[in-house]
Design a protein around this motif. Structure first.
Motif, PDB file in Angstrom:
ATOM      1  N   LEU A 162       0.818  -1.218   0.000  1.00 49.46           N
ATOM      2  CA  LEU A 162       0.000   0.000   0.000  1.00 49.46           C
ATOM      3  C   LEU A 162       0.851   1.268   0.000  1.00 49.46           C
ATOM      4  O   LEU A 162       0.509   2.243  -0.658  1.00 49.46           O
ATOM      5  CB  LEU A 162      -0.930   0.000   1.218  1.00 49.46           C
TER       6      LEU A 162
ATOM      7  N   THR B 118       3.900   2.700  -3.519  1.00 48.06           N
ATOM      8  CA  THR B 118       3.715   3.472  -4.747  1.00 48.06           C
ATOM      9  C   THR B 118       3.373   4.914  -4.400  1.00 48.06           C
ATOM     10  O   THR B 118       2.810   5.178  -3.334  1.00 48.06           O
ATOM     11  CB  THR B 118       2.593   2.882  -5.619  1.00 48.06           C
TER      12      THR B 118
ATOM     13  N   ARG C  14       1.054   6.912  -5.396  1.00 49.73           N
ATOM     14  CA  ARG C  14      -0.388   7.130  -5.193  1.00 49.73           C
ATOM     15  C   ARG C  14      -1.099   5.795  -5.282  1.00 49.73           C
ATOM     16  O   ARG C  14      -1.363   5.308  -6.385  1.00 49.73           O
ATOM     17  CB  ARG C  14      -0.965   8.069  -6.237  1.00 49.73           C
ATOM     18  N   PRO C  15      -1.419   5.184  -4.155  1.00 46.87           N
ATOM     19  CA  PRO C  15      -2.097   3.882  -4.185  1.00 46.87           C
ATOM     20  C   PRO C  15      -3.424   3.955  -4.940  1.00 46.87           C
ATOM     21  O   PRO C  15      -4.194   4.897  -4.780  1.00 46.87           O
ATOM     22  CB  PRO C  15      -2.336   3.568  -2.718  1.00 46.87           C
TER      23      PRO C  15
ATOM     24  N   ALA D   5      -5.662  -1.541  -3.987  1.00 48.90           N
ATOM     25  CA  ALA D   5      -4.373  -1.729  -3.318  1.00 48.90           C
ATOM     26  C   ALA D   5      -4.589  -2.571  -2.065  1.00 48.90           C
ATOM     27  O   ALA D   5      -5.668  -2.565  -1.482  1.00 48.90           O
ATOM     28  CB  ALA D   5      -3.766  -0.377  -2.951  1.00 48.90           C
TER      29      ALA D   5
ATOM     30  N   LEU E 280      -7.617   3.866   2.523  1.00 55.86           N
ATOM     31  CA  LEU E 280      -7.221   4.570   1.299  1.00 55.86           C
ATOM     32  C   LEU E 280      -7.348   6.077   1.471  1.00 55.86           C
ATOM     33  O   LEU E 280      -6.475   6.828   1.015  1.00 55.86           O
ATOM     34  CB  LEU E 280      -8.044   4.083   0.108  1.00 55.86           C
TER      35      LEU E 280
ATOM     36  N   ARG F 209      -4.232   8.688   1.210  1.00 52.95           N
ATOM     37  CA  ARG F 209      -4.271   9.822   0.266  1.00 52.95           C
ATOM     38  C   ARG F 209      -4.036  11.144   0.979  1.00 52.95           C
ATOM     39  O   ARG F 209      -3.417  12.053   0.417  1.00 52.95           O
ATOM     40  CB  ARG F 209      -5.583   9.800  -0.496  1.00 52.95           C
TER      41      ARG F 209
END
Length: 147
Positions: free
Chosen positions: A48, A51, A53-54, A58, A70, A74
């Protein structure tokens, strides 16, 4: 184990990451008090945090990430990007803020991931990132931050 033996080092999997600070409750204070080094593993939390921007779908803790997780990630990304930092850079740097953490352990599946992780590891993460994440309620107030 840390309080009852003379262990030199322990490996901690997933309990001191950008998303989980539960090691601050007992383990990290015990390690700091007894001079035990910690290797923080699973810092990307099953991908998660690996990266910038998941995406939807994810995984978090080896299951699909919930909408709440999430959203939280973010929000962390937004703070990091405001300081020119990527999520993987912050995920690797975060555990190392604690004085008991001597190193991190990352998993990889390809040579490209090894190269990406090596590049991210060397990135400078401004101290203000941590202060802003604490101020936003995204990091536990007990987190060691240098400001």
């Amino acid at each position: 184990m840390v309080e009852e033996t003379d262990v030199d080092a322990v490996m901690l999997s997933g309990r001191y990451t950008l998303l989980d600070h539960s090691a601050l409750d007992d383990l990290l204070p015990a390690c700091a008090a007894r001079g035990v080094s910690v290797l923080a593993a699973s810092i990307f939390y099953s991908g998660l945090l690996a990266t910038p921007r998941p995406a939807e779908g994810a995984t978090f803790d080896y299951a699909p990430a919930s909408p709440e997780i999430l959203r939280r990630v973010r929000r962390i990304v937004t703070v990091c990007e405001a300081h020119g930092v990527t999520l993987p850079q912050a995920a690797m740097a975060f555990p190392l803020l604690h004085p008991a953490v001597a190193g991190i352990v990352v998993g990889t599946r390809s040579p490209d991931e090894v190269r990406d992780n090596a590049a991210a590891y060397g990135a400078e993460v401004p101290d203000q990132v941590w202060a802003d994440l604490v101020a936003e309620g995204l990091l536990d107030e007990r987190v060691s931050v240098r400001t």
